[in-house]
Design a protein around this motif. Structure first.
Motif, PDB file in Angstrom:
ATOM      1  N   ASP A 173       0.831  -1.208   0.000  1.00  0.00           N
ATOM      2  CA  ASP A 173       0.000   0.000   0.000  1.00  0.00           C
ATOM      3  C   ASP A 173       0.862   1.253   0.000  1.00  0.00           C
ATOM      4  O   ASP A 173       0.634   2.192  -0.775  1.00  0.00           O
ATOM      5  CB  ASP A 173      -0.919   0.014   1.236  1.00  0.00           C
ATOM      6  CG  ASP A 173      -2.075  -0.963   1.123  1.00  0.00           C
ATOM      7  OD1 ASP A 173      -2.358  -1.410  -0.006  1.00  0.00           O
ATOM      8  OD2 ASP A 173      -2.686  -1.287   2.157  1.00  0.00           O
ATOM      9  N   ILE A 206      -0.864   7.358   5.995  1.00  0.00           N
ATOM     10  CA  ILE A 206      -0.678   5.924   6.159  1.00  0.00           C
ATOM     11  C   ILE A 206       0.079   5.638   7.460  1.00  0.00           C
ATOM     12  O   ILE A 206      -0.180   4.658   8.160  1.00  0.00           O
ATOM     13  CB  ILE A 206       0.075   5.343   4.956  1.00  0.00           C
ATOM     14  CG1 ILE A 206      -0.850   5.263   3.747  1.00  0.00           C
ATOM     15  CG2 ILE A 206       0.624   3.958   5.265  1.00  0.00           C
ATOM     16  CD1 ILE A 206      -1.953   4.242   3.880  1.00  0.00           C
ATOM     17  N   PHE A 212      -9.044   6.081   5.400  1.00  0.00           N
ATOM     18  CA  PHE A 212      -8.408   4.765   5.236  1.00  0.00           C
ATOM     19  C   PHE A 212      -8.902   3.795   6.304  1.00  0.00           C
ATOM     20  O   PHE A 212      -9.250   2.647   6.009  1.00  0.00           O
ATOM     21  CB  PHE A 212      -6.885   4.922   5.312  1.00  0.00           C
ATOM     22  CG  PHE A 212      -6.126   3.647   5.103  1.00  0.00           C
ATOM     23  CD1 PHE A 212      -5.843   3.191   3.822  1.00  0.00           C
ATOM     24  CD2 PHE A 212      -5.690   2.891   6.187  1.00  0.00           C
ATOM     25  CE1 PHE A 212      -5.141   1.999   3.617  1.00  0.00           C
ATOM     26  CE2 PHE A 212      -4.992   1.710   5.996  1.00  0.00           C
ATOM     27  CZ  PHE A 212      -4.720   1.263   4.705  1.00  0.00           C
ATOM     28  N   THR A 242     -12.638   2.768   5.736  1.00  0.00           N
ATOM     29  CA  THR A 242     -12.814   1.909   4.566  1.00  0.00           C
ATOM     30  C   THR A 242     -12.293   0.510   4.832  1.00  0.00           C
ATOM     31  O   THR A 242     -12.864  -0.490   4.368  1.00  0.00           O
ATOM     32  CB  THR A 242     -12.083   2.508   3.346  1.00  0.00           C
ATOM     33  OG1 THR A 242     -12.513   3.863   3.142  1.00  0.00           O
ATOM     34  CG2 THR A 242     -12.367   1.708   2.086  1.00  0.00           C
ATOM     35  N   LEU A 243     -11.232   0.411   5.594  1.00  0.00           N
ATOM     36  CA  LEU A 243     -10.607  -0.884   5.872  1.00  0.00           C
ATOM     37  C   LEU A 243     -11.351  -1.688   6.932  1.00  0.00           C
ATOM     38  O   LEU A 243     -11.225  -2.914   6.998  1.00  0.00           O
ATOM     39  CB  LEU A 243      -9.158  -0.663   6.325  1.00  0.00           C
ATOM     40  CG  LEU A 243      -8.269  -1.889   6.523  1.00  0.00           C
ATOM     41  CD1 LEU A 243      -8.126  -2.669   5.215  1.00  0.00           C
ATOM     42  CD2 LEU A 243      -6.899  -1.476   7.043  1.00  0.00           C
ATOM     43  N   ASP A 261      -4.119  -3.331  -5.793  1.00  0.00           N
ATOM     44  CA  ASP A 261      -3.738  -1.955  -5.466  1.00  0.00           C
ATOM     45  C   ASP A 261      -3.636  -1.041  -6.687  1.00  0.00           C
ATOM     46  O   ASP A 261      -4.227   0.054  -6.704  1.00  0.00           O
ATOM     47  CB  ASP A 261      -2.414  -1.939  -4.685  1.00  0.00           C
ATOM     48  CG  ASP A 261      -2.631  -1.731  -3.191  1.00  0.00           C
ATOM     49  OD1 ASP A 261      -3.751  -1.357  -2.797  1.00  0.00           O
ATOM     50  OD2 ASP A 261      -1.688  -1.940  -2.412  1.00  0.00           O
ATOM     51  N   ILE A 276      -5.948   6.691  -1.608  1.00  0.00           N
ATOM     52  CA  ILE A 276      -5.767   5.976  -0.352  1.00  0.00           C
ATOM     53  C   ILE A 276      -6.969   5.088  -0.023  1.00  0.00           C
ATOM     54  O   ILE A 276      -6.826   4.013   0.562  1.00  0.00           O
ATOM     55  CB  ILE A 276      -5.488   6.980   0.797  1.00  0.00           C
ATOM     56  CG1 ILE A 276      -4.929   6.246   2.020  1.00  0.00           C
ATOM     57  CG2 ILE A 276      -6.733   7.777   1.137  1.00  0.00           C
ATOM     58  CD1 ILE A 276      -4.411   7.189   3.087  1.00  0.00           C
ATOM     59  N   GLN A 277      -8.170   5.505  -0.439  1.00  0.00           N
ATOM     60  CA  GLN A 277      -9.353   4.671  -0.210  1.00  0.00           C
ATOM     61  C   GLN A 277      -9.288   3.407  -1.068  1.00  0.00           C
ATOM     62  O   GLN A 277      -9.707   2.330  -0.642  1.00  0.00           O
ATOM     63  CB  GLN A 277     -10.626   5.449  -0.527  1.00  0.00           C
ATOM     64  CG  GLN A 277     -11.899   4.739  -0.100  1.00  0.00           C
ATOM     65  CD  GLN A 277     -13.133   5.600  -0.267  1.00  0.00           C
ATOM     66  OE1 GLN A 277     -13.153   6.518  -1.085  1.00  0.00           O
ATOM     67  NE2 GLN A 277     -14.168   5.324   0.515  1.00  0.00           N
ATOM     68  N   ALA A 297      -7.229   0.786   0.647  1.00  0.00           N
ATOM     69  CA  ALA A 297      -7.974   0.097   1.704  1.00  0.00           C
ATOM     70  C   ALA A 297      -8.917  -0.959   1.124  1.00  0.00           C
ATOM     71  O   ALA A 297      -9.023  -2.068   1.651  1.00  0.00           O
ATOM     72  CB  ALA A 297      -8.764   1.113   2.528  1.00  0.00           C
TER      73      ALA A 297
END
Length: 451
Positions: A43, A59, A142, A145-146, A187, A198-199, A202
């Motif tokens: 990531d 991050i 992030f 979403t994760l 990714d 960044i989303q 995730a």
């Protein structure tokens, strides 16, 4: 061929070369565990290609919080492996299966509770870490979403540890390795092609978690037939034994996220570039030293089976061989980090203070992980010899007494680089102390004085 359900299952670690068992279990365990950490590194690598310091810093902030769920999941897995391995070593197949079933339930329930707490408190936690502005907003995006994947990866990790307790290192490795493979493939699609940034990273990670859990269930349920139907009565019966190992193991695992959070807090005043540099270091360490991280989970089943079989001489030998393996690996890896220190910094587009911090770590700090490895091996002995609380005491002592004062003094004397050096000194001190204690406990178990 896998034994049928209810058939006697051999304890593979009570015979044969201890060093061979240590090497096989640790290398396969490292591949699996490094795969979990590789997800974060993948990531970070793809997001670093966006050349946005705030994304990299985000991050770093989010990873500190997200790692807490991973730490809890590993703690639950350690309990699963210890109880399964101990009963397999004692020849009690049915009881080992019951513990495996209850451990999976325990992992899923615990992770669900942690997920809820993270989602509700992420904003406040990010503020405590010093996150502000766009970096804070991106970090929270992030995390949210994760979050659907937290329970999935907890179940996958538990299945992996159950398989380790059975001695099936190969299938245990496949579970978490699949996460990294899926994430690495997904990714670029979500981050760049779909433009989700960044989303997207995730979302790709959640997809990896889905695949990982599916492979884990297949190995434990379909291949080994090692999960009984979930029953609340069985869970209540096994909960005290699970809690007795899992609680201190979870506390042990949470010590590292706490230490990382404090270091992030101390580095934040030096600016986003320094936070970004520490984010790179924080994701480089588990990949470079993933074999060291895996020692507690990999050596643990070897100790557990031999302890269950009352082979105390082999327990001591496992401890010694684990320490030797850790030392040799760390020396080799530290040399490689030193030789490629500038290339590593360039690979992540590190510049300014970020670059300085990465190069400093690769030059001077890597060797200290030999002592961290010693503590992981000692933790394996504590968890499998009925002294799991000692793992918590030593890890939290290192995370507080071995981190806070050393970090403060290091930061004042040498900035972010001094901070890293200070915490490395604390790691050396507590690594040595934990190994000495582990040998004392093994000696007492050999003479029948262990309680």
């Amino acid at each position: 061929m896998t034994p049928a359900a209810g058939a006697p299952r051999a304890a593979p670690f009570v015979t044969g070369s201890i060093m061979r068992h240590v090497v096989v279990m640790t290398l396969t365990g490292a591949v699996g565990l490094m795969a979990l950490f590789m997800v974060d590194l993948v990531d970070l690598f793809f997001l670093s290609l966006l050349n946005d310091t705030e994304v990299t810093a985000a991050i770093g902030y989010a990873g500190t919080i997200v790692f807490s769920n991973l730490s809890v999941s590993i703690g639950c897995g350690i309990a699963a492996a210890a109880l399964v391995a101990r009963n397999v070593g004692a020849g009690d197949q049915a009881r080992a299966r019951e513990y495996a079933t209850s451990a999976l339930m325990f992992s899923l329930i615990t992770s669900g509770a942690i997920t809820l707490m993270i989602d509700l408190g992420s904003g406040s936690l990010l503020s405590l870490l010093g996150a502000t502005g766009e970096a804070r907003r991106l970090a929270q995006l992030f995390i949210w979403t994760l979050s659907p994947g937290y329970v999935l990866i907890a179940g996958a990790i538990c299945c992996s540890f159950i398989l380790r307790g059975l001695g099936d290192a190969r299938r245990a490795m496949y579970i978490t390795l699949s996460t990294a493979v899926v994430t690495a493939c997904a990714d670029p699609i979500f981050i760049f092609w779909l433009g989700m940034g960044i989303q997207g990273a995730a979302i790709a990670t959640v997809l990896g978690y889905v695949v990982s859990f599916g492979i884990g269930l297949h190995g434990v349920v379909r291949v080994h037939r090692y999960i009984n139907p979930f029953r609340l009565s069985g869970f209540r019966r096994d909960f005290p034994a699970l809690w007795g190992i899992a609680f201190p193991a979870i506390l042990t695992q949470l010590a590292q996220p706490f230490a990382n959070a404090y270091i992030t807090y101390e580095i934040a005043p030096f600016g986003d570039e320094s936070v970004a540099g520490f984010a790179i270091v924080g994701r480089l360490v588990p990949v470079a030293f993933g074999i060291i991280f895996s020692l507690a989970g990999s050596v643990g089943p070897i100790i557990g089976q031999n302890y269950g079989a009352k082979r105390h001489d082999r327990v001591r030998r496992t401890l010694t061989d684990g320490l030797l393996f850790s030392a040799v690996y760390t020396l080799i890896t530290s040399l490689l980090l030193f030789l490629f220190r500038h290339d590593i910094a360039e690979a992540f587009n590190a510049a300014g203070r970020s670059r300085d911090l990465v190069v400093f770590f690769c030059t001077f700090i890597g060797i200290s992980w030999a002592f961290a490895g010693g503590q992981f091996v000692a933790n394996a002995a504590f968890n499998n010899l009925g002294r799991a609380a000692l793992s918590s005491w030593f890890n939290w002592a290192k995370a507080t007494l071995g981190t806070i004062p050393f970090a403060i003094m290091g930061a004042r004397m040498g900035g972010p680089e001094g901070l890293l050096a200070g915490t490395a000194i604390g790691s050396v001190i507590f690594g040595i102390a934990s190994v000495i204690t582990a040998y004392n406990i093994v000696r007492r178990s050999e003479t029948g004085a262990a309680r």
